[in-house]
Design a protein around this motif. Structure first.
Motif, short mmCIF file in Angstrom:
data_model
loop_
_atom_site.label_atom_id
_atom_site.label_comp_id
_atom_site.label_asym_id
_atom_site.label_seq_id
_atom_site.Cartn_x
_atom_site.Cartn_y
_atom_site.Cartn_z
N SER A 9 0.83 -1.20 0.00
CA SER A 9 0.00 0.00 0.00
C SER A 9 0.87 1.26 0.00
O SER A 9 0.59 2.22 -0.72
N ARG A 10 1.93 1.24 0.82
CA ARG A 10 2.84 2.40 0.85
C ARG A 10 3.55 2.58 -0.49
O ARG A 10 3.69 3.69 -0.98
N ASN A 11 4.00 1.46 -1.09
CA ASN A 11 4.67 1.54 -2.39
C ASN A 11 3.73 2.09 -3.46
O ASN A 11 4.13 2.90 -4.29
N SER A 12 2.49 1.65 -3.42
CA SER A 12 1.50 2.13 -4.38
C SER A 12 1.27 3.63 -4.18
O SER A 12 1.21 4.39 -5.15
N GLY A 13 1.16 4.06 -2.94
CA GLY A 13 0.98 5.48 -2.64
C GLY A 13 2.17 6.31 -3.08
O GLY A 13 2.02 7.42 -3.59
N MET A 14 3.37 5.77 -2.87
CA MET A 14 4.59 6.46 -3.29
C MET A 14 4.65 6.58 -4.81
O MET A 14 5.02 7.63 -5.33
N LYS A 15 4.26 5.49 -5.50
CA LYS A 15 4.26 5.52 -6.97
C LYS A 15 3.32 6.60 -7.48
O LYS A 15 3.66 7.35 -8.38
N GLU A 16 2.14 6.66 -6.90
CA GLU A 16 1.16 7.68 -7.30
C GLU A 16 1.71 9.08 -7.07
O GLU A 16 1.55 9.96 -7.91
N MET A 17 2.31 9.28 -5.92
CA MET A 17 2.87 10.58 -5.60
C MET A 17 3.99 10.96 -6.57
O MET A 17 4.06 12.09 -7.04
N VAL A 18 4.85 10.01 -6.89
CA VAL A 18 5.95 10.26 -7.83
C VAL A 18 5.39 10.58 -9.21
O VAL A 18 5.87 11.51 -9.88
N GLN A 19 4.37 9.83 -9.64
CA GLN A 19 3.75 10.11 -10.94
C GLN A 19 3.13 11.50 -10.96
O GLN A 19 3.26 12.24 -11.94
N CYS A 20 2.45 11.84 -9.90
CA CYS A 20 1.82 13.16 -9.80
C CYS A 20 2.87 14.27 -9.84
O CYS A 20 2.72 15.25 -10.57
N MET A 21 3.94 14.09 -9.09
CA MET A 21 5.03 15.09 -9.08
C MET A 21 5.67 15.19 -10.47
O MET A 21 6.01 16.29 -10.92
#
Length: 188
Positions: free
Chosen positions: A8-20
């Motif tokens: 879940s944390r990795n998925s959240g980090m991926k989303e945040m990186v994509q958004c950034m």
């Protein structure tokens, strides 16, 4: 449990990186210039979509940004006349908007063509005032025509305008012979 939490944390980090990444890409692109209806809409649309399409959640946000920040004058009024702007896809809105723009620009071009063809020097009008009007109407009537051709068209209008003044007409004819014709082959 621990595996799910990590996933879940990795998925959240991926989303945040994509958004950034999207935000950084968008900020690196230049701001589109405002569109007033007189230029090429295709170029404006391309620049606008490149800059904003990836950083918004929906078409209604893009419509709001477009309308408030990047349309002005006749283009803004025309866009605001489109029915159900916030309920339709941006693609459908752009298609309708482009159709209305083409019709409007075609009407304006036809009007300018008629003005250019009919434009005559008024009694007592200064020649420089007349020539400014000829230049304005020729640019509006023939936006796709090159400078050389426009110059020839304007010269023809000038020659017609000075026919009443015999001295000025003869002087222009003499000046015309002094200007050498440019050989197109030597330009290449």
């Amino acid at each position: 449990w621990e595996m799910e939490s990590r996933s879940s944390r990795n998925s959240g980090m991926k989303e945040m990186v994509q958004c950034m990444s999207k935000m950084m890409k968008s900020s690196a692109l230049p701001e589109p210039k405002t569109f007033d209806g007189s230029g090429e809409f295709g170029e404006f649309k391309r620049a606008f979509l490149l800059k904003y399409q990836q950083v918004t959640d929906g078409d209604d946000e893009l419509v709001a940004i477009l309308e408030e920040k990047f349309l002005k004058g006749a283009a803004k009024t025309l866009f605001q006349s489109l029915p159900k702007r916030y309920e339709r896809s941006l693609k459908a809105l752009f298609e309708d908007f482009e159709k209305k723009l083409r019709k409007r620009q075609g009407d304006r071009k036809a009007e300018a063509l008629n003005e250019f063809e009919e434009w005559k020097k008024k009694q007592g009008q200064k020649m420089w005032e007349y020539l400014l009007e000829v230049e304005k109407w020729s640019r509006m009537a023939f936006p796709e025509v090159g400078d050389e051709t426009l110059s020839q068209m304007r010269t023809t209008k000038l020659m017609k305008a000075v026919r009443e003044d015999d001295t000025l007409h003869k002087m222009l004819i003499m000046k015309r012979f002094e200007v050498p014709l440019v050989n197109r082959e030597s330009k290449r």
